[in-house]
Design a protein around this motif. Structure first.
Motif, PDB file in Angstrom:
ATOM      1  N   MET A   1      -4.711  -7.396   7.938  1.00 20.51           N
ATOM      2  CA  MET A   1      -5.963  -6.854   7.361  1.00 20.51           C
ATOM      3  C   MET A   1      -6.100  -5.356   7.660  1.00 20.51           C
ATOM      4  N   ALA A   2      -5.869  -5.026   8.994  1.00 17.02           N
ATOM      5  CA  ALA A   2      -5.956  -3.620   9.414  1.00 17.02           C
ATOM      6  C   ALA A   2      -4.894  -2.787   8.695  1.00 17.02           C
ATOM      7  N   VAL A   3      -3.672  -3.436   8.555  1.00 16.92           N
ATOM      8  CA  VAL A   3      -2.571  -2.711   7.902  1.00 16.92           C
ATOM      9  C   VAL A   3      -2.932  -2.409   6.456  1.00 16.92           C
ATOM     10  N   SER A   4      -3.483  -3.434   5.769  1.00 18.28           N
ATOM     11  CA  SER A   4      -3.789  -3.200   4.351  1.00 18.28           C
ATOM     12  C   SER A   4      -4.916  -2.187   4.197  1.00 18.28           C
ATOM     13  N   ALA A   5      -5.849  -2.144   5.151  1.00 14.51           N
ATOM     14  CA  ALA A   5      -6.920  -1.119   5.075  1.00 14.51           C
ATOM     15  C   ALA A   5      -6.323   0.271   5.214  1.00 14.51           C
ATOM     16  N   ILE A   6      -5.348   0.404   6.137  1.00 17.00           N
ATOM     17  CA  ILE A   6      -4.711   1.726   6.344  1.00 17.00           C
ATOM     18  C   ILE A   6      -3.965   2.132   5.073  1.00 17.00           C
ATOM     19  N   THR A   7      -3.243   1.124   4.493  1.00 20.34           N
ATOM     20  CA  THR A   7      -2.495   1.422   3.258  1.00 20.34           C
ATOM     21  C   THR A   7      -3.452   1.895   2.167  1.00 20.34           C
ATOM     22  N   ASN A   8      -4.591   1.203   2.056  1.00 21.91           N
ATOM     23  CA  ASN A   8      -5.568   1.580   1.017  1.00 21.91           C
ATOM     24  C   ASN A   8      -6.084   2.994   1.225  1.00 21.91           C
ATOM     25  N   VAL A   9      -6.413   3.303   2.487  1.00 24.77           N
ATOM     26  CA  VAL A   9      -6.945   4.649   2.784  1.00 24.77           C
ATOM     27  C   VAL A   9      -5.881   5.696   2.441  1.00 24.77           C
ATOM     28  N   ALA A  10      -4.598   5.379   2.815  1.00 21.87           N
ATOM     29  CA  ALA A  10      -3.511   6.337   2.537  1.00 21.87           C
ATOM     30  C   ALA A  10      -3.367   6.541   1.035  1.00 21.87           C
ATOM     31  N   ALA A  11      -3.421   5.415   0.274  1.00 23.41           N
ATOM     32  CA  ALA A  11      -3.251   5.503  -1.174  1.00 23.41           C
ATOM     33  C   ALA A  11      -4.386   6.330  -1.796  1.00 23.41           C
ATOM     34  N   ILE A  12      -5.624   6.054  -1.337  1.00 19.36           N
ATOM     35  CA  ILE A  12      -6.785   6.782  -1.900  1.00 19.36           C
ATOM     36  C   ILE A  12      -6.671   8.264  -1.560  1.00 19.36           C
TER      37      ILE A  12
END
Ligand code: HEM
Length: 523
Positions: A1-12
Motif C-alpha cells: 500500500m505504502a509502495v503504491s502510494a509512493i509510486t503514485n506520488v512519483a508519477a504525479i
C-alpha cells in the motif's frame, strides 16, 4: 500500500514537472511567450512549422504570419522569425550571431565543412579572409582572368548560340542555358578556364549534371528539419532518402574532386587560360595558415577534402543563384518590349558596344566598370533580385549567451533559433509600394528621393548581410550584367512558354516548370 502510494506520488510529480517544462513554462512564463505565436501550438511544439516545411510552404507561411502579427513571430518552442532591419537583421546578422547547425546538416560535403557551412564565427572569419580579396569588386573588375573568361564565354559560346537560334528560327530554353552560362563562368574562375566546364556547348553533359544536382533537392528537408528522424529510420533499415540520391552525391563529389585534381596540376601556371585563381589562392592560404600554427603539415588527403568542399560550395552556390536570377530577369523583360528598347538605348552608349557578330573581328568588350555604371541595367538587376530573390528562404542563426533583445522583446534566451528571410523583407509595402509588382524604376535616382532609395537599400537582402554575407555577390553581378547587356544590345526577346514559371517555395528557388522558352529576334 505504502509502495503504491509512493509510486503514485512519483508519477504525479513526474506529470506535473513535465507539464510545467513542456507546456506552462514555454507557453506562459518563458520570455519567448510574449512574442506573438505564428500558430497556437508554436509555444509547445514545432510540429506545425515542420509540417509546413515538409509541404514546401515555409516562405509563404512565415510571410503570412508577419503580415498578420508584425516584425517578430514565434514559430516553435525555441524558434522565432524576424522581419525588420533595426532590432532585426542588423542585430542578428550584422551583429554576428552564429549559424545554426542547419547548414552543416544539409550542405556539408567531403566529410568536412566550408565557409558557408561553418557554424563557428572564428573559423569562418579565418577562411573568409583568404578569399574576400579575389571576390572583391575592384579585383574582379580589373582581373585579366575574368576578362578572358568573359570574352571566351560571351563571344565563343553564349552569343553564337543565340545568334544561331535566331538564324534557325529556333526557340531557346533560357533557364537551361542560364545554368550553363553561370556554371561555365564560376567554374572557370575557380579552377581555371581550361579546367572549368563548357556546359554551354555540351548540352548532353550539362543536362545530366544539372539533373543529378537538382534531383536531390526535394529530400533536403529531412537533413534540415528532422535529422533525428532520419537517423532513427536509418537504424531500422527504412530509407527516407532514396538510394539514387546517394549515387548522385557520389558522382557529384567525384566531379568536384576531378576539378581540384586538374587545378592542382596547374598550380604553378601563370597562364591566363590555366591558372586556377580561387583554387590557388585557397590552397596557398590554407597551407600558410597551417604553417603559422607551428603544427606539422596537414594530412594532404584532409587538405584536399577541405579545398574540394569549399570550392564545391562556390560552384553550386555560384551557378544556381545567378542562373535563376537571370531566368526571372529575362522573363520580366520579355513581357515589356518598350523597356527592352529603353535598355538597348542605354547599352548602345557603351564603348565599345557589345555588338555581335563582332565588327572587324574585334574581341574587345566594354569594361566591367562601364557596364556597372549603367543606371537602368542596375535597376533591372536589383529589382529582379528583390522580387525574385534566388535565396528567398530562411537563414537560421542562434541567439548568443546569456540573452538578447530583438524587435523590442528582451531576455530572448541563448540558443533560440532565429531566422530572417529575403522573401518577407523584400515584400514590405511601406518600403516597396506594391511589392508584388516588378518595377525597376523604384531604384532610379532621378525618380525617387535619396531617403526612399536609402531605405530600399537597407531592406534589400538578396545577398544577406554581415560577416556571412555572400562572398560571390560581385562576381554574380558582374557576370549577370554582362550577359544581359550582351543579349539586349543585339536581340529582342518574347515569351513562348512560361508555364509553371512561379518559383518553388524553398531556400533556393527555381521555376516549378524548370523552363522558360523564349523567342529571340534581331534588335
Ligand atoms: C545572384 C547570385 C547570388 C545570390 C542571390 C547569392 C546569395 C547568397 C546569400 C543570401 C548568402 C547567405 C546565405 C546564408 O547565410 O544562408 C550567400 C552566401 C554565400 N554565397 Fe552567394 N549568392 C549568389 C552568388 C554567388 C556566387 C557567384 C558565389 C561563388 C563564387 C557565391 C558563393 C557564396 C558563398 C561561398 C557563401 C557563404 C559565405 C559565408 O558564409 O561567408 N554566391 N549567397
Amino acid at each position: 500500500m505504502a509502495v503504491s502510494a509512493i509510486t503514485n506520488v512519483a508519477a504525479i510529480t513526474c506529470v506535473l514537472v513535465l507539464t510545467y517544462k513542456l507546456i506552462i513554462y514555454p507557453a506562459f512564463l518563458s520570455p519567448l511567450s510574449k512574442i506573438p505565436n505564428a500558430h497556437w501550438t508554436a509555444p509547445i511544439s514545432p510540429a506545425w512549422i515542420i509540417w509546413k516545411r515538409y509541404q514546401a510552404l515555409n516562405n509563404r507561411t512565415i510571410q503570412a504570419a508577419h503580415e498578420r502579427l508584425g516584425p517578430i513571430v514565434r514559430l516553435g518552442p525555441s524558434e522565432i522569425s524576424i522581419n525588420c532591419v533595426d532590432g532585426g537583421i542588423k542585430s542578428v546578422y550584422t551583429g554576428g550571431f552564429e549559424k545554426h547547425e542547419w547548414y552543416p546538416r544539409v550542405f556539408g560535403s567531403f566529410g568536412t565543412v566550408s565557409m558557408f557551412t561553418m557554424t563557428d564565427n572564428k573559423a569562418h572569419s579565418s577562411r573568409k579572409r583568404l578569399l574576400s580579396n579575389i571576390y572583391s569588386k575592384s579585383f574582379l573588375q580589373s582581373s585579366p582572368h575574368i576578362h578572358l573568361i568573359s570574352e571566351t564565354i560571351m563571344l565563343d559560346r553564349f552569343l553564337p548560340l543565340i545568334y544561331k537560334a535566331v538564324s534557325d528560327n529556333a526557340l531557346v530554353d533560357m533557364h537551361d542555358l542560364n545554368q550553363g552560362l553561370t556554371m561555365d563562368f564560376v567554374s572557370s574562375y575557380l579552377y581555371g578556364l581550361a579546367n572549368g566546364t563548357n556546359f554551354l556547348q555540351d548540352e548532353a553533359f550539362r543536362r545530366r549534371m544539372l539533373h543529378l544536382y537538382q534531383c536531390r533537392k526535394p529530400f533536403e528537408f529531412y537533413h534540415q528539419e528532422v535529422p533525428d528522424l532520419l537517423a532513427w529510420t536509418k537504424k531500422i533499415g527504412l530509407r527516407l532518402i532514396p538510394k539514387w540520391c546517394d549515387e548522385a552525391n557520389e558522382v557529384l563529389d567525384a566531379w568536384g574532386l576531378g576539378f581540384c585534381n586538374q587545378a592542382d596540376e596547374c598550380m604553378t601556371s601563370t597562364k591566363l587560360e590555366t591558372e586556377p585563381m580561387v583554387y590557388k589562392q585557397l590552397k596557398q592560404g590554407i597551407t600558410k595558415q597551417q604553417k603559422a600554427t607551428g603544427l606539422p603539415d596537414e594530412d594532404p588527403k584532409k587538405q584536399k577534402c577541405e579545398i574540394a568542399c569549399e570550392l564545391y560550395d562556390h560552384l553550386t552556390a555560384g551557378h544556381e543563384t545567378s542562373a535563376v536570377a537571370l531566368t526571372y530577369l529575362f522573363w520580366e523583360l520579355s513581357k515589356q518590349p518598350e523597356l527592352q528598347d529603353e535598355l538597348r538605348k542605354e547599352l548602345l552608349t557603351l564603348e565599345p558596344r557589345l555588338t555581335y557578330p563582332r565588327p572587324n573581328s574585334s574581341r574587345e568588350l566594354p569594361s566591367p566598370k562601364s557596364i556597372d555604371a549603367l543606371p537602368l541595367l542596375e535597376a533591372i538587376v536589383t529589382e529582379t533580385l528583390r522580387l525574385h530573390a534566388p535565396i528567398p528562404g530562411i537563414q537560421p542563426r542562434v541567439t548568443p549567451s546569456p540573452s538578447c533583445t530583438l524587435a523590442g522583446y528582451s531576455d530572448i534566451p541563448a540558443n533560440t533559433r532565429v531566422n530572417a528571410q529575403a522573401y518577407s523583407l523584400h515584400r514590405n509595402p511601406t518600403v516597396y509600394p506594391e511589392p508584388e509588382s516588378w518595377e525597376p524604376t523604384r531604384w532610379l535616382k532621378d525618380q525617387n528621393s535619396a531617403a526612399e532609395l536609402e531605405e530600399r537599400r537597407r531592406w534589400f537582402w538578396a545577398f544577406g548581410s554581415g560577416g556571412r554575407m555572400c562572398v560571390g555577390s560581385n562576381l554574380a553581378l558582374q557576370e549577370m550584367k554582362l550577359a544581359v547587356a550582351a543579349i539586349y544590345t543585339n536581340f529582342k526577346t518574347s515569351i513562348v512558354n512560361d508555364d509553371d514559371i512561379e518559383a518553388i517555395d524553398a531556400y533556393t528557388v527555381k521555376p516549378r516548370g524548370e523552363k522558360l522558352i523564349l523567342r529571340f529576334e534581331n534588335a
